[in-house]
Design an enzyme around this catalytic site. Sequence first.
Site, short mmCIF file in Angstrom:
data_model
loop_
_atom_site.label_atom_id
_atom_site.label_comp_id
_atom_site.label_asym_id
_atom_site.label_seq_id
_atom_site.Cartn_x
_atom_site.Cartn_y
_atom_site.Cartn_z
N ASP A 30 26.54 36.60 41.31
CA ASP A 30 27.09 37.67 42.16
C ASP A 30 27.74 38.77 41.31
OD1 ASP A 30 28.07 39.08 44.32
OD2 ASP A 30 29.74 37.73 44.70
N HIS A 79 26.03 45.67 42.32
CA HIS A 79 27.40 46.04 41.94
C HIS A 79 27.76 45.42 40.60
CE1 HIS A 79 29.13 42.07 43.15
NE2 HIS A 79 28.25 42.12 44.13
N GLU A 86 32.24 46.72 44.97
CA GLU A 86 31.69 46.00 46.12
C GLU A 86 32.58 44.84 46.53
OE1 GLU A 86 29.36 43.04 48.41
OE2 GLU A 86 30.35 42.78 46.47
N GLU A 87 33.27 44.23 45.56
CA GLU A 87 34.07 43.06 45.86
C GLU A 87 35.38 43.40 46.59
OE1 GLU A 87 32.97 40.27 45.82
OE2 GLU A 87 31.46 40.04 44.26
N ASP A 117 31.07 45.07 39.56
CA ASP A 117 32.36 44.39 39.59
C ASP A 117 32.18 42.92 39.98
OD1 ASP A 117 31.63 45.24 42.22
OD2 ASP A 117 33.69 44.94 42.91
#
Length: 422
Positions: A102, A70, A136-137, A72
């Site tokens: 991440d 991801h 995703e977050e 984001d």
Amino acid sequence: MKSVAEICSDLIRFDTTNPGSGERPAAEYVATLLADAGMEPVVFESAPKRTTVVTRIDGDSPDALLIHGHLDVVPADPSEWAMHPFSGEIVDDCVYGRGAVDMKGSCAMTLATVLGMAERGERPKRDLVLAFLADEEATGDYGSRHAVGEHRELFDGVSEAISESGGFSVTSGEHRVYPIAVGERGTAWMKLTAHGVAGHGSRPPADNPVATLAHALSRVASYEWPVRLTPPVAALIKDLGEITGQPVDLDRLDAEAARLGALGHLFKGQIRNSANPTMLDAGYKVNVVPSTAEAHVDGRYLPGLQEEFLDVIDDLLGPKVTREFVNLEDAPGAPYPSAFFDELAGALMAEDPKARPVPYVMAGGTDAKSFARIGIKGYGFAPLMLRPDLDYFGMFHGKDERVPVEGLEFGTRVLTRLLTAA
């Protein structure tokens, strides 16, 4: 060709905070790198600037592997960081910035791997589908859920996937353990509402919803969830006992997790369900009892335990508090033991002879949940060799997030071996 560290730095410099202005600039950067290497990226948006990139690379077998990541990131307060979180600076041989772990570092490894293969004229041993996703977050509504719902054909032939939260090294003494995720806990984000009788704050309460909700939240927060050992976690604990030479006492798992230190973190949050109150909202004036009070709870449950989890939650809330789901996702799992797990483990051990791969279940969640809806088995495998002094788990959503350059280079070699080795 840019190095993996340079790609990671470039990606970090795009502020893709979620919520925020969207992923489009980072997605365009990714699409340009892929197109310049001769690939044909598909770029689409679920909403303005909520952008995802997908491409397919033909291999020797049509049984395709998905690598997804991801673009984001969660918010970062620059005042709390040693250097600006979107600077992408390389200091002390680490790439700093929000997303280094991440998971822009992992996206950079994927890009460096396939760009290097293209430059050398190497063909993967199976078809590859690469997905660089939005959102995703949050819930994935603008990213993975949209991708599998509206662009299902891009994932035809995919049987397995790899992504974040696995394949990283955990060093404890002489042991270098690499957890490979074979499952995740399920997600139950809930909005709770208590209804009552509005009135003056000076009067004896008739039915105060703030108090009702506060008591319910206290019961939820203080509840001691029982240990529930799923097969992969039981296998992990057994492996850790063999690796360290001291069997883990299954009747004292919390104490054993503390004893094992960094290795204990691999199962500490995966042996039971959890429910954490995270948001409260009630009232509008100090001398007015409101008619409603609301709260949010982040619930996580182990594979196969959704019904048990919700039954306990309802008992703890009591009859005066209702719940509705903000987000409900199953707990996905991948086959273990399996031939593909052995492939992942073999790629690690080929690059690090001291590697001890073990199965692992994530305490949180990833986009693997969305891909599981269309039958794709997801493994957590974003390989990194980390310095023993780096708190990998603490850097997720933490300050001064960073990833070692040598770790990124190691991960790129592992992925190249995985994708091309006979």
